[in-house]
Design a protein around this motif. Structure first.
Motif, PDB file in Angstrom:
ATOM      1  N   ILE A  31      18.457  17.633   4.645  1.00  0.00           N
ATOM      2  CA  ILE A  31      19.006  18.218   3.418  1.00  0.00           C
ATOM      3  C   ILE A  31      20.234  17.439   2.958  1.00  0.00           C
ATOM      4  CG2 ILE A  31      20.132  20.278   2.465  1.00  0.00           C
ATOM      5  CD1 ILE A  31      18.273  21.968   4.123  1.00  0.00           C
ATOM      6  N   ALA A  32      21.069  17.011   3.922  1.00  0.00           N
ATOM      7  CA  ALA A  32      22.262  16.235   3.563  1.00  0.00           C
ATOM      8  C   ALA A  32      21.863  14.926   2.883  1.00  0.00           C
ATOM      9  CB  ALA A  32      23.096  15.958   4.812  1.00  0.00           C
ATOM     10  N   ARG A  63      21.296  12.197  -2.781  1.00  0.00           N
ATOM     11  CA  ARG A  63      20.532  11.579  -3.881  1.00  0.00           C
ATOM     12  C   ARG A  63      20.267  12.592  -5.000  1.00  0.00           C
ATOM     13  NH1 ARG A  63      15.311   8.695  -1.648  1.00  0.00           N
ATOM     14  NH2 ARG A  63      15.150   8.400  -3.914  1.00  0.00           N
ATOM     15  N   ALA A  64      21.172  13.541  -5.135  1.00  0.00           N
ATOM     16  CA  ALA A  64      20.979  14.620  -6.105  1.00  0.00           C
ATOM     17  C   ALA A  64      20.891  14.099  -7.533  1.00  0.00           C
ATOM     18  CB  ALA A  64      22.121  15.633  -5.982  1.00  0.00           C
ATOM     19  N   ARG A  65      21.574  12.994  -7.829  1.00  0.00           N
ATOM     20  CA  ARG A  65      21.545  12.442  -9.195  1.00  0.00           C
ATOM     21  C   ARG A  65      20.157  11.911  -9.556  1.00  0.00           C
ATOM     22  NH1 ARG A  65      27.228   9.005  -9.702  1.00  0.00           N
ATOM     23  NH2 ARG A  65      28.650  10.805  -9.386  1.00  0.00           N
ATOM     24  N   LEU A 106      12.224  17.394  -4.658  1.00  0.00           N
ATOM     25  CA  LEU A 106      12.979  16.797  -5.767  1.00  0.00           C
ATOM     26  C   LEU A 106      13.425  15.385  -5.428  1.00  0.00           C
ATOM     27  CD1 LEU A 106      15.204  19.812  -6.897  1.00  0.00           C
ATOM     28  CD2 LEU A 106      13.278  18.815  -8.139  1.00  0.00           C
ATOM     29  N   THR A 107      13.664  15.124  -4.156  1.00  0.00           N
ATOM     30  CA  THR A 107      14.143  13.797  -3.747  1.00  0.00           C
ATOM     31  C   THR A 107      13.036  12.754  -3.795  1.00  0.00           C
ATOM     32  OG1 THR A 107      15.767  14.855  -2.304  1.00  0.00           O
ATOM     33  CG2 THR A 107      15.304  12.520  -1.912  1.00  0.00           C
ATOM     34  N   TRP A 108      11.833  13.112  -3.365  1.00  0.00           N
ATOM     35  CA  TRP A 108      10.762  12.113  -3.286  1.00  0.00           C
ATOM     36  C   TRP A 108       9.614  12.361  -4.263  1.00  0.00           C
ATOM     37  CZ3 TRP A 108      13.040  13.743   1.483  1.00  0.00           C
ATOM     38  CH2 TRP A 108      13.792  12.745   2.100  1.00  0.00           C
ATOM     39  N   ALA A 109       9.563  13.521  -4.871  1.00  0.00           N
ATOM     40  CA  ALA A 109       8.593  13.843  -5.930  1.00  0.00           C
ATOM     41  C   ALA A 109       7.153  13.507  -5.497  1.00  0.00           C
ATOM     42  CB  ALA A 109       8.973  13.123  -7.217  1.00  0.00           C
TER      43      ALA A 109
END
Length: 522
Positions: A279-280, A285-287, A357-360
């Motif tokens: 999660i960290a 890479r939230a942007r 959301l990070t890797w879609a």
């Protein structure tokens, strides 16, 4: 003379009326009995209350030695019948051998657990390694997949509660008394009196399938993680699975889980740290999060597989009866179920959404395979260690169910006892255990698809043990005490669970066939 004739005619008419009434009542009772509900005459209800035999052979074997040694001096019931020799009674008025409080009884020797400890056990069951497959479920379900994570938590929490309710019956004073001890007891009570052992056999088969499939999944995920951790090595995923199984062969020699249980807390803490690390990394890479990829439409072909994955991640009903029976305050069971499933729902939903959301669209079956190679190897090695240390638990449970069902069933077993007079495991019994380990390896080698196997297991046994059977048992055993909304919830869960189970099973099989046909690895 006329008065005598009139008196005889009156008696005949009265007797005929009583006969018709009794026949009508018997027909109505027979219809309800065939439907499985407890709508019977007073005599039938009394007979059912006095004949509810729950695991009689087990109680005889475990209790008679204690009773014979301590109650020979006059604690007899009836004419020469020991207290432990009577059956459980449905109304709770009869003696219960499993709850005797004599000195040295089995229940007094069992340490009770607090609601927090019980909650920890439930959390271990529903927050294990299989959450790694949840982002893959979001890939094919979008927002509906998130809703399903919440819905499954609510339903599994509810069915866990009603399953425990089936352990109890009200006595003549309106007090609830625990008259059953396990999932198998509940199933047998539902099928009595026509097929008193059928329900237990069905539950045992479902338990064995789920436990063995869990072992297979641990071998699959171990091979998958090692292969993706060291892609430069000339070793295939199947070869890594063989190496992992070689380390698991000592499980065949297990007599108890004392040695393994010492690692349980360490494994859980390690898994928690791994989740935090994943999660960290995702938050860093939230942007770049691809919110536009999360949509409301679903992949009709693959979403049913996601349903099985999500349901399987919440499976805990197998051991809930035993857990509740060992709690210091069973009245706190409902509260414990609430907070454990709320916590699981929140953590699973956040983990699945953030990872997706990070890797879609690049999300893989095991989410750690998406991590950069610099940290993937470290995280995966911890996960492999956890998987290998977690394997003995379902393996030993499956072995116990098989041994009790096939080799130690109170003289009714199909095969001779696999233990010698001194309690030592016979050589052929050890061979069968080794064969079970090898079987899990062969399945992992020939079906190395983590998500598809997880979806198949969740659809086949997870939905049955978590959705279908608890709602069906609750309707049958508690029919007289249910309000209309309870009946509605149980019927709705049974129907929805059945549809999800059938569709998930069919699409999981289709997915496996497609994977073999086109040699798909992920």
């Amino acid at each position: 003379m006329a008065h005598l004739i009139r008196h005889k005619l009156t008696n005949k008419l009265t007797n005929a009326a009583h006969t018709v009434s009794n026949k009508s009542q018997a027909k109505v009772s027979g219809v309800f009995a065939r439907l499985g509900f407890q709508a019977a005459t007073d005599e039938e209800g009394l007979g059912f209350a006095e004949c509810d035999d729950l695991d009689y052979d087990y109680r005889q074997g475990m209790q008679m030695d204690v009773l014979q040694g301590e109650e020979e001096g006059g604690h007899m019931e009836g004419e020469g019948e020991l207290e432990g020799d009577s059956h459980y009674q449905r109304d709770g008025t009869g003696p219960r051998p499993s709850s005797l409080k004599t000195e040295g009884s089995l229940d007094e020797d069992k340490p009770k657990i607090t609601s927090w400890e019980a909650g920890w056990n439930v959390t271990n069951a529903i927050q294990g390694m299989f959450v790694l497959g949840l982002p893959y479920a979001i890939l094919h379900g979008g927002y509906l997949g998130l809703f399903l994570i919440i819905f499954a938590a609510v339903v599994c929490c509810y069915t866990g509660k009603i399953l425990i309710a089936c352990l109890y019956e009200e006595n003549e004073d309106g007090i609830k008394v625990r008259v059953r001890d396990s999932y198998v007891d509940i199933a047998n009570a539902c099928c009595a009196p026509r097929f008193p052992a059928l329900g237990g056999h069905v539950v045992n088969v479902a338990q064995i399938i789920e436990l063995v499939m869990t072992c297979i999944l641990y071998v699959v995920v171990s091979g998958n993680l090692m292969y993706n951790s060291f892609p430069g090595f000339p070793v295939s995923q199947k070869a890594w699975s063989v190496v992992a199984t070689a380390a698991l062969l000592p499980c065949a020699f297990l007599k108890n889980l004392k040695a393994v249980s010492k690692f349980s807390l360490l494994c859980t803490l390690a898994h928690f740290v791994i989740n935090v690390l994943v999660i960290a990394y995702c938050l860093s890479r939230a942007r770049e999060w691809a919110w536009e990829k999360v949509k409301f439409y679903i992949d009709v072909k693959k979403f049913p597989i996601s349903i099985g994955i999500i349901v399987f991640s919440y499976t805990s009903q197998i051991f809930l009866p035993s857990l509740e029976g060992n709690m210091q305050k069973p009245s706190e069971f409902h509260c414990m179920m609430d907070w454990t499933h709320i916590a699981a729902c929140v953590l699973k939903g956040l983990f699945a959404l953030v990872a997706y959301l990070t890797w879609a669209d690049a999300t893989k079956e095991v989410i750690t395979d998406n991590l950069p190679s610099t940290i993937r190897a470290v995280v995966n090695l911890f996960l492999v260690a956890k998987a290998l240390l977690s394997y003995p638990l379902p393996f030993f449970a499956a072995v116990e169910v098989l041994e009790k069902s096939l080799f130690q069933d109170g003289g009714r077993a199909l095969f001779p006892d696999c233990y010698g007079p001194g309690g030592q495991l016979k050589s052929w019994g050890l061979g069968l255990r080794v064969a079970l380990v090898v079987f899990t390896l062969l399945m992992a080698v020939f079906v190395p698809h983590f998500a598809l196997l997880m979806g198949l297991t969740g659809s086949l046994t997870g939905a049955g043990l978590c959705f279908l059977l608890p709602s069906l048992f609750h309707l049958k055993l508690q029919w007289r005490n249910l309000l209309w909304h309870h009946v509605f919830f149980d019927v709705a869960i049974f129907v929805i669970g059945g549809i999800c189970a059938i569709s998930g099973f069919i699409h999981s099989i289709e997915g496996l066939i497609e994977a073999f046909r086109y040699n798909i690895h992920d």
